[in-house]
Design a protein around this motif. Structure first.
Motif, PDB file in Angstrom:
ATOM      1  N   ASP A 170      41.990  47.786  35.024  1.00  0.00           N
ATOM      2  CA  ASP A 170      41.003  48.148  34.008  1.00  0.00           C
ATOM      3  C   ASP A 170      41.696  48.539  32.712  1.00  0.00           C
ATOM      4  N   GLU A 216      38.650  42.475  36.975  1.00  0.00           N
ATOM      5  CA  GLU A 216      37.813  42.766  38.141  1.00  0.00           C
ATOM      6  C   GLU A 216      38.359  42.378  39.508  1.00  0.00           C
ATOM      7  N   CYS A 255      35.953  35.213  42.914  1.00  0.00           N
ATOM      8  CA  CYS A 255      35.845  35.865  41.617  1.00  0.00           C
ATOM      9  C   CYS A 255      36.217  34.816  40.576  1.00  0.00           C
ATOM     10  N   LYS A 300      36.813  46.816  37.636  1.00  0.00           N
ATOM     11  CA  LYS A 300      37.056  46.750  39.085  1.00  0.00           C
ATOM     12  C   LYS A 300      35.987  47.459  39.898  1.00  0.00           C
ATOM     13  N   PHE A 354      32.471  45.730  39.778  1.00  0.00           N
ATOM     14  CA  PHE A 354      32.568  44.430  40.436  1.00  0.00           C
ATOM     15  C   PHE A 354      32.672  44.608  41.950  1.00  0.00           C
ATOM     16  N   PRO A 414      32.247  37.966  36.418  1.00  0.00           N
ATOM     17  CA  PRO A 414      32.176  39.358  35.981  1.00  0.00           C
ATOM     18  C   PRO A 414      31.097  39.649  34.940  1.00  0.00           C
TER      19      PRO A 414
END
Length: 225
Positions: free
Chosen positions: A147, A171, A76, A54, A57, A8
């Motif tokens: 988030d 994310e 991720c 989010k 990403f 991220p």
């Protein structure tokens, strides 16, 4: 296996790149579409920075998938706060699912969206790592995504109760949605940087390099399994 690993934020990217460079040799920097990536040809791994939150990403993940042919798995890879008491700072959580904890909809009857981690790759990784890898432990379970900065014990308990997740980060759901849209398997792997139960910025800064390095170690084990 063509692996797209997306960290991220810059600090996570740099920790992963340092570990990959040491293990596989210096990665080659180039641009994929609008995104700068680091390629490790010998391992068939591409490392990129996905952005914070989010939405960003998810956009970056989709852009990379549109420009990189033959990706067999999106990972991720970053740090997270712990939601379960069994998980400690430095441990690594492999996401059996990514659960979008801050998504509320009456249409979904209050059930948060959930994106399953790739069963094939989870099984492969389970055979490649032990429960205790020495400086860290590996856990398999859901990871909550939203988030929201989690530094309050009550909110921590609420998210754990809603998702049954072991860890929480920003994310993952964005990446999971992009991978699902593109028909590519997905896996979230997070190192624990804090316990998500108080003002955590100093703790995050201090623990991020080590936690991210442990994540890199797990990713390398997956590649070589």
């Amino acid at each position: 296996m063509s692996l797209l690993v997306i960290a991220p934020i810059t600090a996570e990217f740099e920790a992963l790149a340092s570990a990959f460079d040491e293990h596989w040799g210096a990665g080659v920097l180039h641009h994929t579409g609008r995104v700068s990536v680091r390629e490790y040809a010998a391992a068939d791994v591409v490392l990129a920075e996905g952005g914070f939150g989010k939405a960003q990403f998810g956009v970056t993940t989709q852009h990379l998938l549109d420009h990189l042919p033959g990706v067999s798995l999106v990972v991720c890879a970053g740090v997270a706060g712990a939601l379960a008491e069994s998980v400690r700072v430095g441990d690594v959580v492999v996401g059996t699912a990514t659960v979008e904890h801050d998504f509320y909809s009456g249409i979904l009857r209050g059930v948060p969206p959930q994106f399953e981690g790739s069963g094939e790759h989870i099984a492969r990784l389970a055979g490649a790592v032990g429960e205790d890898e020495g400086r860290y432990r590996v856990h398999f379970g859901p990871i909550a995504s939203g988030d929201q900065w989690i530094g309050d014990p009550l909110r921590r308990e609420e998210i754990h109760a809603r998702t049954d997740a072991l860890a929480v980060a920003f994310e993952g759901a964005g990446g999971a949605r992009a991978a699902l849209f593109s028909g590519v398997p997905y896996l979230e792997i997070r190192g624990i940087s804090d316990m998500a139960d108080r003002e955590i910025l100093d703790e995050l800064v201090a623990n991020l390099p080590g936690a991210a390095t442990n994540v890199a170690d797990v990713v390398m084990k997956l590649v070589e399994a």
